[in-house]
Motif scaffolding. Sequence first.
Motif, PDB file in Angstrom:
ATOM      1  N   VAL A   4       1.226   7.981   1.302  1.00 30.01           N
ATOM      2  CA  VAL A   4       0.838   6.854   0.931  1.00 30.01           C
ATOM      3  C   VAL A   4       0.239   6.978  -0.669  1.00 30.01           C
ATOM      4  O   VAL A   4       0.364   6.237  -1.561  1.00 30.01           O
ATOM      5  CB  VAL A   4      -0.342   6.120   1.603  1.00 30.01           C
ATOM      6  CG1 VAL A   4      -1.213   5.204   1.154  1.00 30.01           C
ATOM      7  CG2 VAL A   4       0.259   5.637   3.207  1.00 30.01           C
ATOM      8  N   TYR A   5      -0.395   8.311  -0.586  1.00 34.58           N
ATOM      9  CA  TYR A   5      -0.756   8.660  -1.999  1.00 34.58           C
ATOM     10  C   TYR A   5       0.066   8.972  -3.098  1.00 34.58           C
ATOM     11  O   TYR A   5      -0.003   8.445  -4.190  1.00 34.58           O
ATOM     12  CB  TYR A   5      -1.641   9.771  -1.843  1.00 34.58           C
ATOM     13  CG  TYR A   5      -2.808   9.755  -0.989  1.00 34.58           C
ATOM     14  CD1 TYR A   5      -3.921   8.695  -1.431  1.00 34.58           C
ATOM     15  CD2 TYR A   5      -3.269  10.208  -0.005  1.00 34.58           C
ATOM     16  CE1 TYR A   5      -5.014   8.592  -0.681  1.00 34.58           C
ATOM     17  CE2 TYR A   5      -4.371  10.180   0.864  1.00 34.58           C
ATOM     18  CZ  TYR A   5      -5.183   9.176   0.473  1.00 34.58           C
ATOM     19  OH  TYR A   5      -6.256   8.869   1.261  1.00 34.58           O
ATOM     20  N   LYS A   6       1.441   9.286  -2.493  1.00 40.53           N
ATOM     21  CA  LYS A   6       2.467   9.598  -3.465  1.00 40.53           C
ATOM     22  C   LYS A   6       3.080   8.249  -3.857  1.00 40.53           C
ATOM     23  O   LYS A   6       3.104   7.859  -5.239  1.00 40.53           O
ATOM     24  CB  LYS A   6       3.523  10.180  -2.874  1.00 40.53           C
ATOM     25  CG  LYS A   6       3.486  11.567  -2.497  1.00 40.53           C
ATOM     26  CD  LYS A   6       4.484  12.179  -1.698  1.00 40.53           C
ATOM     27  CE  LYS A   6       4.376  13.502  -1.203  1.00 40.53           C
ATOM     28  NZ  LYS A   6       5.262  13.961  -0.147  1.00 40.53           N
ATOM     29  N   ARG A   7       2.985   7.224  -3.090  1.00 42.69           N
ATOM     30  CA  ARG A   7       3.423   5.781  -3.187  1.00 42.69           C
ATOM     31  C   ARG A   7       2.310   5.137  -4.313  1.00 42.69           C
ATOM     32  O   ARG A   7       2.576   4.240  -5.155  1.00 42.69           O
ATOM     33  CB  ARG A   7       3.613   4.883  -2.090  1.00 42.69           C
ATOM     34  CG  ARG A   7       5.000   5.236  -1.403  1.00 42.69           C
ATOM     35  CD  ARG A   7       5.156   4.468  -0.189  1.00 42.69           C
ATOM     36  NE  ARG A   7       5.380   2.947  -0.710  1.00 42.69           N
ATOM     37  CZ  ARG A   7       5.544   1.922   0.079  1.00 42.69           C
ATOM     38  NH1 ARG A   7       5.247   1.879   1.311  1.00 42.69           N
ATOM     39  NH2 ARG A   7       5.747   0.702  -0.653  1.00 42.69           N
ATOM     40  N   TYR A  97       1.073  -9.660  11.015  1.00 43.48           N
ATOM     41  CA  TYR A  97       1.397  -8.523  10.220  1.00 43.48           C
ATOM     42  C   TYR A  97       2.251  -8.599   9.196  1.00 43.48           C
ATOM     43  O   TYR A  97       1.732  -8.137   7.950  1.00 43.48           O
ATOM     44  CB  TYR A  97       1.977  -7.508  11.314  1.00 43.48           C
ATOM     45  CG  TYR A  97       2.416  -5.965  10.617  1.00 43.48           C
ATOM     46  CD1 TYR A  97       1.581  -5.022  10.945  1.00 43.48           C
ATOM     47  CD2 TYR A  97       3.456  -5.880   9.649  1.00 43.48           C
ATOM     48  CE1 TYR A  97       1.868  -3.850  10.609  1.00 43.48           C
ATOM     49  CE2 TYR A  97       3.678  -4.570   9.348  1.00 43.48           C
ATOM     50  CZ  TYR A  97       2.887  -3.524   9.528  1.00 43.48           C
ATOM     51  OH  TYR A  97       3.349  -2.243   8.913  1.00 43.48           O
ATOM     52  N   LEU A  98       3.191  -9.476   9.299  1.00 41.05           N
ATOM     53  CA  LEU A  98       4.199  -9.425   8.200  1.00 41.05           C
ATOM     54  C   LEU A  98       3.624 -10.557   7.050  1.00 41.05           C
ATOM     55  O   LEU A  98       3.912 -10.638   5.938  1.00 41.05           O
ATOM     56  CB  LEU A  98       5.573  -9.948   8.549  1.00 41.05           C
ATOM     57  CG  LEU A  98       6.390  -8.770   9.345  1.00 41.05           C
ATOM     58  CD1 LEU A  98       7.751  -9.543  10.068  1.00 41.05           C
ATOM     59  CD2 LEU A  98       6.673  -7.701   8.213  1.00 41.05           C
ATOM     60  N   GLY A  99       2.803 -11.536   7.826  1.00 38.63           N
ATOM     61  CA  GLY A  99       2.033 -12.501   6.979  1.00 38.63           C
ATOM     62  C   GLY A  99       1.115 -11.845   5.979  1.00 38.63           C
ATOM     63  O   GLY A  99       0.989 -12.220   4.622  1.00 38.63           O
ATOM     64  N   MET A 100       0.312 -10.941   6.379  1.00 42.18           N
ATOM     65  CA  MET A 100      -0.373  -9.878   5.612  1.00 42.18           C
ATOM     66  C   MET A 100       0.468  -9.195   4.379  1.00 42.18           C
ATOM     67  O   MET A 100      -0.009  -9.192   3.112  1.00 42.18           O
ATOM     68  CB  MET A 100      -1.408  -8.997   6.259  1.00 42.18           C
ATOM     69  CG  MET A 100      -2.252  -9.702   7.151  1.00 42.18           C
ATOM     70  SD  MET A 100      -3.434 -10.711   6.199  1.00 42.18           S
ATOM     71  CE  MET A 100      -4.018  -9.308   5.215  1.00 42.18           C
ATOM     72  N   THR A 126      -4.024  -1.571  -3.110  1.00 41.28           N
ATOM     73  CA  THR A 126      -4.593  -2.182  -2.053  1.00 41.28           C
ATOM     74  C   THR A 126      -3.514  -2.611  -0.870  1.00 41.28           C
ATOM     75  O   THR A 126      -3.700  -2.279   0.275  1.00 41.28           O
ATOM     76  CB  THR A 126      -5.393  -3.487  -2.270  1.00 41.28           C
ATOM     77  OG1 THR A 126      -6.390  -3.346  -3.261  1.00 41.28           O
ATOM     78  CG2 THR A 126      -5.754  -4.468  -1.075  1.00 41.28           C
ATOM     79  N   HIS A 127      -2.512  -2.778  -1.402  1.00 39.15           N
ATOM     80  CA  HIS A 127      -1.318  -3.194  -0.515  1.00 39.15           C
ATOM     81  C   HIS A 127      -0.830  -2.044   0.074  1.00 39.15           C
ATOM     82  O   HIS A 127      -0.488  -1.954   1.469  1.00 39.15           O
ATOM     83  CB  HIS A 127      -0.167  -3.753  -1.295  1.00 39.15           C
ATOM     84  CG  HIS A 127       1.340  -3.809  -0.423  1.00 39.15           C
ATOM     85  ND1 HIS A 127       1.435  -4.407   0.804  1.00 39.15           N
ATOM     86  CD2 HIS A 127       2.470  -3.104  -0.653  1.00 39.15           C
ATOM     87  CE1 HIS A 127       2.655  -4.245   1.306  1.00 39.15           C
ATOM     88  NE2 HIS A 127       3.261  -3.628   0.242  1.00 39.15           N
ATOM     89  N   SER A 131      -1.165  -1.082   4.152  1.00 37.44           N
ATOM     90  CA  SER A 131      -0.122  -0.767   5.078  1.00 37.44           C
ATOM     91  C   SER A 131      -0.451   0.488   5.709  1.00 37.44           C
ATOM     92  O   SER A 131      -0.060   0.592   6.959  1.00 37.44           O
ATOM     93  CB  SER A 131       1.242  -0.654   4.019  1.00 37.44           C
ATOM     94  OG  SER A 131       1.466  -1.721   3.379  1.00 37.44           O
ATOM     95  N   ARG A 132      -0.865   1.502   5.157  1.00 32.20           N
ATOM     96  CA  ARG A 132      -1.332   2.742   5.747  1.00 32.20           C
ATOM     97  C   ARG A 132      -1.965   2.421   6.958  1.00 32.20           C
ATOM     98  O   ARG A 132      -1.974   2.890   8.219  1.00 32.20           O
ATOM     99  CB  ARG A 132      -2.069   3.777   4.857  1.00 32.20           C
ATOM    100  CG  ARG A 132      -2.288   4.796   5.575  1.00 32.20           C
ATOM    101  CD  ARG A 132      -3.327   5.680   4.901  1.00 32.20           C
ATOM    102  NE  ARG A 132      -4.557   4.868   4.704  1.00 32.20           N
ATOM    103  CZ  ARG A 132      -5.304   4.840   3.533  1.00 32.20           C
ATOM    104  NH1 ARG A 132      -4.944   5.350   2.512  1.00 32.20           N
ATOM    105  NH2 ARG A 132      -6.473   4.004   3.374  1.00 32.20           N
TER     106      ARG A 132
END
Length: 144
Positions: A4-7, A97-100, A126-127, A131-132
């Motif tokens: 996540v940090y890489k992304r 989940y997918l709506g978020m 934030t996204h 996601s994480r």
Amino acid sequence: LGDVYKRQGLEGEAAALAAVRRSRAQLAAMRSAQVDLLAAIAAGGDTFTPDRRLHQEIAAATCNAHFVELLNVLGAALIPRARINTPALAPSGRLEYLGMVHTEHGSIVNAIANRDPEAARAAMRTHLSNSRDRLRRAQQAAAL
């Protein structure tokens, strides 16, 4: 967690650059990916492909081939939904989940459309953080 940090570093900066450099056609391609994701959600189909496509369109809108190359090399491996069907495992259910995910994508694309690099960077971060967290909750629910 490290992924996540890489992304966040890669895609946060990509979103910021896209906000400054994007063309109308590139913005239209991002919006098209959003529409495709929404259609896939409604149809119960593959949501990974349009999701990844949106992230690729953002990278392309940086007008820097290195962002596109990095995302292509690392992209699928860094997206947890490529390995784990997190929407199916989500305690809140697939649609919520997918709506978020779709809502968060909207915040990113709107910031890019408004040519606001700081907001685009923040929305992407934030996204990816959300996601994480969603992944963690889905994995915890699956373990119960």
